[in-house]
Design a protein around this motif. Sequence first.
Motif, mmCIF file in Angstrom:
data_model
loop_
_atom_site.group_PDB
_atom_site.id
_atom_site.type_symbol
_atom_site.label_atom_id
_atom_site.label_comp_id
_atom_site.label_asym_id
_atom_site.label_seq_id
_atom_site.Cartn_x
_atom_site.Cartn_y
_atom_site.Cartn_z
ATOM 1 N N VAL A 70 2.572 6.307 -5.514
ATOM 2 C CA VAL A 70 2.430 6.438 -6.964
ATOM 3 C C VAL A 70 1.213 7.298 -7.311
ATOM 4 O O VAL A 70 1.278 8.170 -8.193
ATOM 5 C CB VAL A 70 2.333 5.042 -7.616
ATOM 6 N N ILE A 71 0.089 7.083 -6.612
ATOM 7 C CA ILE A 71 -1.129 7.858 -6.906
ATOM 8 C C ILE A 71 -0.906 9.332 -6.598
ATOM 9 O O ILE A 71 -1.308 10.218 -7.364
ATOM 10 C CB ILE A 71 -2.320 7.292 -6.110
ATOM 11 N N TRP B 185 0.803 -1.219 0.000
ATOM 12 C CA TRP B 185 0.000 0.000 0.000
ATOM 13 C C TRP B 185 0.839 1.275 0.000
ATOM 14 O O TRP B 185 0.411 2.265 -0.606
ATOM 15 C CB TRP B 185 -0.989 -0.018 1.170
ATOM 16 N N PRO B 186 2.000 1.332 0.682
ATOM 17 C CA PRO B 186 2.761 2.598 0.589
ATOM 18 C C PRO B 186 3.193 2.908 -0.837
ATOM 19 O O PRO B 186 3.218 4.077 -1.243
ATOM 20 C CB PRO B 186 3.973 2.348 1.497
ATOM 21 N N LEU C 214 -6.822 9.581 0.417
ATOM 22 C CA LEU C 214 -6.282 8.229 0.613
ATOM 23 C C LEU C 214 -6.056 7.945 2.084
ATOM 24 O O LEU C 214 -6.254 6.805 2.544
ATOM 25 C CB LEU C 214 -4.985 8.076 -0.181
ATOM 26 N N ALA C 215 -5.635 8.971 2.839
ATOM 27 C CA ALA C 215 -5.452 8.769 4.282
ATOM 28 C C ALA C 215 -6.789 8.468 4.959
ATOM 29 O O ALA C 215 -6.864 7.608 5.851
ATOM 30 C CB ALA C 215 -4.810 10.019 4.889
ATOM 31 N N TRP D 35 -9.007 0.433 2.720
ATOM 32 C CA TRP D 35 -7.998 0.471 1.666
ATOM 33 C C TRP D 35 -8.192 -0.633 0.624
ATOM 34 O O TRP D 35 -8.252 -0.381 -0.575
ATOM 35 C CB TRP D 35 -6.601 0.386 2.269
ATOM 36 N N GLU D 36 -8.305 -1.873 1.100
ATOM 37 C CA GLU D 36 -8.365 -2.989 0.164
ATOM 38 C C GLU D 36 -9.640 -2.955 -0.675
ATOM 39 O O GLU D 36 -9.596 -3.118 -1.897
ATOM 40 C CB GLU D 36 -8.271 -4.311 0.918
ATOM 41 N N ILE D 37 -10.795 -2.705 -0.030
ATOM 42 C CA ILE D 37 -12.038 -2.692 -0.803
ATOM 43 C C ILE D 37 -12.113 -1.432 -1.678
ATOM 44 O O ILE D 37 -12.739 -1.454 -2.739
ATOM 45 C CB ILE D 37 -13.267 -2.798 0.114
ATOM 46 N N ALA D 38 -11.462 -0.339 -1.246
ATOM 47 C CA ALA D 38 -11.412 0.843 -2.103
ATOM 48 C C ALA D 38 -10.585 0.566 -3.348
ATOM 49 O O ALA D 38 -10.950 0.984 -4.464
ATOM 50 C CB ALA D 38 -10.855 2.039 -1.344
ATOM 51 N N MET D 39 -9.467 -0.149 -3.204
ATOM 52 C CA MET D 39 -8.665 -0.497 -4.371
ATOM 53 C C MET D 39 -9.416 -1.483 -5.267
ATOM 54 O O MET D 39 -9.267 -1.459 -6.496
ATOM 55 C CB MET D 39 -7.331 -1.097 -3.926
#
Length: 528
Positions: free
Chosen positions: A306-307, A300-301, A327-328, A336-340
């Motif tokens: 990159v984003i 994730w970092p 993102l924070a 985080w995971e379900i957003a990605m």
Amino acid sequence: MTASTTDIPMQPDPENPMTTASVSDVKIDREALDRSISEFAGPNADYYARSFHKIHDSTGIIPRVFNWAAAVFGPFWAAARGIWGVFWAFIILEIIAFVQIGRGSWGQLGADQMARAQAQEARAQEFLNRATEATAAGEDGSRFETLGNNLMRAAERSRETAEAAAADATMILISGIVMLVFLRVVQGLWANVVYEKQYSRWRVDPASVPSGMKLQNILLGAALGLVIIPLTVYRFTVEGVSEWITDFPANPDHYSDTARWLEAVIDNAATSGSGMFDGIVLMVRQVLDAISVALIGTPWPVVMAVIVVIAWRSAGPRVAIFTAAALAYIAFLGYWEIAMETVALVGAAVVLCIVMGIPLGIWFGKSRRAYSFAEPVLDLMQTLPAFVYLIPIIAFFGTGNPPGILATIIFGMPPVIRLTALGMRGVPENIKEAATAFGATRWQLLKDVELPLALPSIMAGVNQTILMCLSMVVIISLIGGGGLGQVILEALQFAAKGPGLLGGFAILFVAMVIDRIVQGAFRRADQK
């Protein structure tokens, strides 16, 4: 009739006082103007010529012209002259007046209240008779007597209401007559003004503006009036209207037979084309898996850095700071995971929409015939409710993320196609002719001239497609799609207000980040 001449004196030139302006003559050929009005108006051309001259010479708000034909025939005069906007406006208003006249004349106002009063009196008399019989038999009949007296008082109130409604019939009749007369006077006053404006439009475009008094317009207006006015007045003024007016005579068997036929067609198509549908699902799954590995499998970092860097390079530091904050928020709340996964779903849908949509838009922009065939399909894709897409999608492709992406593609592809075609059609012809004159091939003309000039419209289509695909995230969760839409669906099922709002804000931030990056990249490319 001779041509009249109006002399307009010219003012001296303020910059050169020594120069005296000459007199300019503005000539109006009345004969040519009257011939033009005669050609436009047809019957009663002399009357309309005089009226139009008065309108031109008038300085007041209401010109001193009155059209008795419009006042007598009302909207039917407008239909005969092809002024259909006036026809529909006044026929609707006159229907209201005719309904009031019908209610006041034969409407039987208060008939329902009178019928209720009679029924209540009959029922009250039954209770009073039972009370009398009970008393004669030595029993207590006070209960029946109380019920009978109560119903008798209710019948009296119903009868008073019916009589009051019947007494209002005269006022309703007078109000309807006054309204009808007022509407006819208004039509008489403004008919020539409206007709003169139509004449002005006719002089500019004679082919598309109606003129004269045509038989087909008279017959059509009369037929519409004979159908609309009597049926509407009958519906609102007569008690016990026939069911064929209020309810369409539909046969329930037609619905069931059609539904069974559609189910059989879909089932047969799903069975016969199962191989093709499985291949499409496999292709979509591969694209989705590739994007998911890049966003979820990568630490994730790295993804976050990159984003943020892409936002910085594309749209500037302000968008980068907003992206980092969004993102924070997503990471801090455990999304985080379900957003990605949501970004992967949207990314796969957007990639497929762009890959298929831009070439189609280029084709439709160059071929009017192709666009005329595709336009009804695009209208269907945009106007059909999103939930309806899910029915054939489930039947042909099953459930899960790949079918959800296919539903998103159907919903999100029309904007990029339409705006790409619009941008291609907006390229000036003289620029294309100049490039062709300098020896540009068709490919060079497309790549170096048309696409760069159409780029603003194309990028607007891409932006709209991204946002529309994001709006489908919650809907595709109904057929097993993952991501943040699943969070919203669970919150709706359990009426969980907190999780629902937090998930909704996460979707909002994802949409805003993607939108700001795309818009910023386009602005920077446009500035360069």
